[in-house]
Every structure is written in C-alpha cells, then in structure tokens.
Design a protein around this motif. Sequence first.
Motif: not given
Length: 759
Positions: A609-616, A618-639
Amino acid sequence: MSKVNNQVKRHICPERLHDHVGDTFGFGDDLELNQFDGLPFSSRYYKLLKERRELPVWKARGQFLDALVKNQLVFVSGSARTGQSAQIPQWCTELSLSARFRHGTVVCTQPHPQRAVALALRVADEMDVNIGHEVGYRIPLKSCCSHDTVLRFCTDAMLLREMTSDPVLERYGVVVVDRAHERTLSTDVLLGLLGALLRRRPGLRAVVLLEPPLVAAQRLRSHYGDATSAALLCLEAPCPAQVVYAYHNINNVGGGGGGGGGCHSDDYFYSALRLVLELHRTSERGDVAVFLASTQEVEVAHSILQRESTRLGADLDRLVPVRLCAGQAELPPVPARDPAVSRGTRRVFLSTQEGEDLLWEVDTIHFVIDTGVEKSFVYNPRIRANSEVIRPISQCRADTRKQLCRPTGKCFCLYPEGKPLPADNAPRILESNLNSTVLFLKRMEIGGLGHCHFIHRPDPEGLMQALEELDYLAALDNDGNLSEIGVILSEFPLDPQMGRALLASCEFDCASEMLTVAAMLSAPCCFLAPPAGLVYEARHCHRLFHHPEGDHFTLINIYNTFKQSQKEPHFNVESWCQDNFLNPMSLKTAESIRSELSDILNRIELPVSEPSFGTQTNTLNIKRALLSGFFMQIARDVDGGGNYFMLTNKHVAQVHPVSGYGPTAHKLGLPEWVVFHEYALAENNCIRTLSEISPQLFIEMTPQYFFNNLPSSESKDTLQHSLERVASRNSQADPKPKKSLAVHREVSEETLYDRCVLQ
C-alpha cells in the motif's frame, strides 16, 4: 599455435579425464592463451603464478586432483597460510572445464560475506579474468555474477537459499565448503545435506576445507560413513610465528623471552591495551592485530587508543586504531599492501572473531595479541532468549591466530601456556534459535530432498520449540507440513516472526511501513555510542526521532528522515549521520534490505500500500501487523517503574538504554503493555525495541490456543477478564461469532506434539 590448440583439445576431452590426471590439469602453466576467456595471459598472471607455486598447498596439487577424480567427497585439512582457500577452487574449476562443465560449474561457500568477496577478487586476479565474468560472488544484498561465471563464491546461507528453488544444485558440478571448522549454523545444515545430494547426483563432487586438528577432519569424514567415497588430504603446515604466553615477561616485547610476571584472565582487556602501547614504543615495525571478546570491547578499546595516541611523543610513529567487526568494518587508512605503511604509521586492528577473516587480507601485521576469550550468544529455548557467554576460544582458533603474523612476527597469548582450550569451535546449531532452520528444512521436504543428516543433531527441546512457534505462526498445516503461509514465509530472508508480521502488513495496508521496520531491525543497530563528552548531545539528537507510540515507530521516523534528507542538495550521508549520532553503514544496509524485501513482495504478487505513516489508522494497523508475528513477545509493567513481566516465560526485565522508553524517559511515563522485538539474558537483562499496545489489541490478534498455553500469572488473569468482557459484549451485540483476524485453531497439546515432529 596449432600445437597449442591440440594441447587444449586434448586437455578438455572428457574421455581422457582419468587417463591423464597428471597433465590434464597442468594447462595454463605453459600455454599462452587463458583457457577460460581465450585471451593471452598478462605478465601479472605469471608473476602471481610464481607466488602460487611457493604455497604449501601446491605440493599436494596432483594428489588433490587425483582424489577429486576418484572420489565424490574430498576433505582437506590445512592451516590458513597453506593457500587452500584460493587454490583449490581454481583447481576444481579446471577439472570442470576439462569435462566441458558436463556436470556443472563450481561454487565455493564461505561463512562470512567479506571473506567471499575478498577471495573472489583474489582468485579472479590469479586466474587473469574479470571479476563478475568467469569468477564472481554472491552475498546478501549484492551479486556480482553473469552467465559466463564458472566459479562463484557465496556464503553458506546464500547457497542454502538457492536450494529452495534448486534442491539438488543442478547448476554446479563441484561444491567447495570452505572453513567448515567454523561450525556456523548454515555450514552445519549444508554439511548435513551434502550426503543426500551426493547420493542423488553421482556426478557431483564436494570438497570440504577445514583447519587442524586432524581428528576433526577424521571425525567429519566418518560422519558420512559408507554413503559415498571420501578421501582425506593433510597439508603441510607453514612455520608458526614466535609465541609469547601470558606468564612470560611481556614487558621485554622486543626480545620476546623470559619468564615470570604477566597478566591474568580478569584483566585481559587492559593488559592487551598496555601491550599495544608498549609495542608501539619499540623499534620494531609492523601493524598490530588485537583480538577482543566483543564489539563493545572493540569500541571502548578504540576510544582509549585514540585518546592515548594524542599523548605519544613526537619521536614515535602515528598510532591509528582501526575497528574490524561484523557490520562495522572500516577500510584501512592506507592500502593494505602498501610498503609505506610501515613508515610513519602503525595501525592497530581491533577485532572480534567475526572480523577475523578481514585481517587475512592485510600483509603488514607483525604482532598479534590474542586475549583468548570470545563472547557468544547461546539461545535458551525454554525462555526464548539469548544469553551472553564469555568463554575461552577453541584451540583451532588459537592456532589460526598464531599464523596471522607470519613466521617473522610475534603472537602474544594473554593466557598461560598449556591452558586447556576446547579442541574445536562450538557448533552453532546447538546454541542457536532454530526457527528459520526448521522452516528451511520443511521447505526442502516440499522440494523433494530427503532427511538432513546433522553432524551434531540439534537439541530436541530446541527443535520442538521451533516447531511449536511455526505452528503458532500458522506456518504448518494439520499434518505438520508447510502451509501456504509457511511457503511464503520461507521466501523471506527474515526470522519467521518478522516475516509473519510483514505478511500481515499486506492485509492491514501498512506494508510500506513494515518493510522499513523489518529492514531497520535486520540491519545493525543504527544508534552510535557517543564519545564520553557528547553523551547528552547524542541523547538529545536521538530524542528528536522518538515517536510516542514506541521504538518501531521511531525506526520508521529515522529511516523516513534519512530518505527525505537525501533529496536535499549537497547531502552527505556521512556528515548527516555524524551530526545525528547514527551509523551510516546501518542505514545504507537497511536501505538495501528494504529494496530486496520489496522486490520479494512484488515477485510473489503481494500488495504494497501507499505510505500513510502518522495517521491513527496506520498506527493501529502497524501494531496489528507487529502482533501478528510477535504475539509471543508481550510484556507488562507490573509496578510502573519499568519492571516488565514477560507473559511467555514469567521473567522480569528492564528496558534497554537505547530504547525511547529507556531510563532517561521514565519521567514521561511508561506504557503498561508492550510488544518487544528482542530479549537477552545479559548483565542488564533487557528487552529491546518495544512499542505500546493495548490488552484488547493483543487479545484480538493472538491465536486462542497460544493464549491458553500461556503460564498462569496475574497478567494472564487480567487479559482473561478482558477477553471475557469482549466476548460478552460481542454475544449481546451479535449472536453469530465473528471471525478473528488471527488464525485460531483449537489444538490439544497431545495433537500438537504428534504433528510437530521433524521428519
């Protein structure tokens, strides 16, 4: 001239191959025409030929060629100074030419790209042909070959990638595997496939070059058993350099003798630097090579020696430290073969084991300082993390370094004489993440090749973990074979997780941005470590690129700014990177990787697709794509203090200082949930390259059966409650369940185990 032509015809006649071994391969020595391009030999050819005949390997020329004619597999054990790496590929090419390339051309593999290029250039010079024509090379991101190429140098990994489309390597008649003693992951896989290749192609020849000890060559030869005929040749070793061990008096470096004193293993780093300065104060000329454990030590040593060089007296030569590391190799300030280098300038080459191959191209090294240790990353499949391990080098590597300075030089070993060292290099197949290797082997089964007979079979736990992750990524079907997604993932020169994220980006219309993320993470780190007095300025420059959504977005910012700046008049990449404390080599490499990945997407007809970096969106879709591959690498700030709990392994880690969420950014607030790219068990125990996500997004993109297999924890309970609330809202809004964007398959643990078996 007619006599010459008759000799050529006789030599290339395949029928006389076995009858005239002695002179079949002797052409080129006395003929006026080059048998490869038909042109007259230059005067330089005869000059180099005279030098080649002085090499130790030349004495075994006839024996080697006879063995290659009579055996499918030939092992050659010889030290680095024998000349085997440059001469044997040429002789194999002469053999192939004599048979009119009936079985194919010649390919010679190397563990490291720099070595492949250097050898190709040298061999082309010795054969008196043009590089890129009769002799060429192919390394990641660069190819210098043509249809006329009869001798090709490449990396082991590149030849394996070529096998995905040509499983039996029909193009080649001889495969030369050089530096097999390095035992890299790709080398071991290639050696494991050789047996099946030779059985399927009786006309194929394979040559394996490795360095002593001889027992390693004998063990490798016995590995193939009676599957194919194999010969073993041992080359005469040249005279070693003078060796001075740590428990000798190294203060008297000019004399090189004496006992007592010395350095200890806990201060090898500063002992090496003190010895460099002491050598520089002597009257002996010549460059110095220093082998350190890690890239970080090379950087620190470079800074210290640069500072100390300004304090030397005017009566001493100029001291020039030069870094030689993987991904950050500097060219020597003067040509390596220039005799004038010994007058007025002394170079100090600071290297790790990864940069060792580059030093063999420098003829002016007179001193070698070997600290005797190396830093390696050992992968732990249970926690999906690399551990940094400082350990002694092998005896094989130690002996190789002693030959670097030739018999006239001195090698200072900063460890006691007689200290027990491991005989061979550790097989990387026992210490690496096997995800990409298993994906490749599964692809080879589709190509029709049989089993891979490993020299050292990988740890079953590592294999199971790799198969499990590929299954989570939907790369395997219900029978344990590659799925359609798995076949596509095998096309990318990426880790399967990153490949899965790139593939998902085509669905979420953010492929342009994910291409940049994948390229930047595949290249060396783009952030340069600043000098001591410029730390604040460097942090300020890096902070200008920081994106509030996370480090993946910061990398897109850096790359986009870099590309935009290239359009400005009088743009200079070196100056721009220096002003922004960025690594120019890293950005150039990322640019090339991105172009290659983009070509692959176009070749397999995936939409970009054409670049659309910076839109809301596009930001959400980038995170969806990242999680499609890296859902095994999730961390939570516990404190709320930056202590991130990783859901997969229940470890707690800090944020790497290079991250935009690093220690200096705590006052800005840290995200509770993050997806991260890398976790390493080091002294600081850090996760690296992370971006903020929401629990809801994680639930949306994660396969249900992976979520169910997560170990119990408070963070998992939090996610479970969110999942139940989402399910309740969805059931009230629409009684028909919606299909998730992720691949959801209900699989029992027993069924998963049954099909995750490497055939």
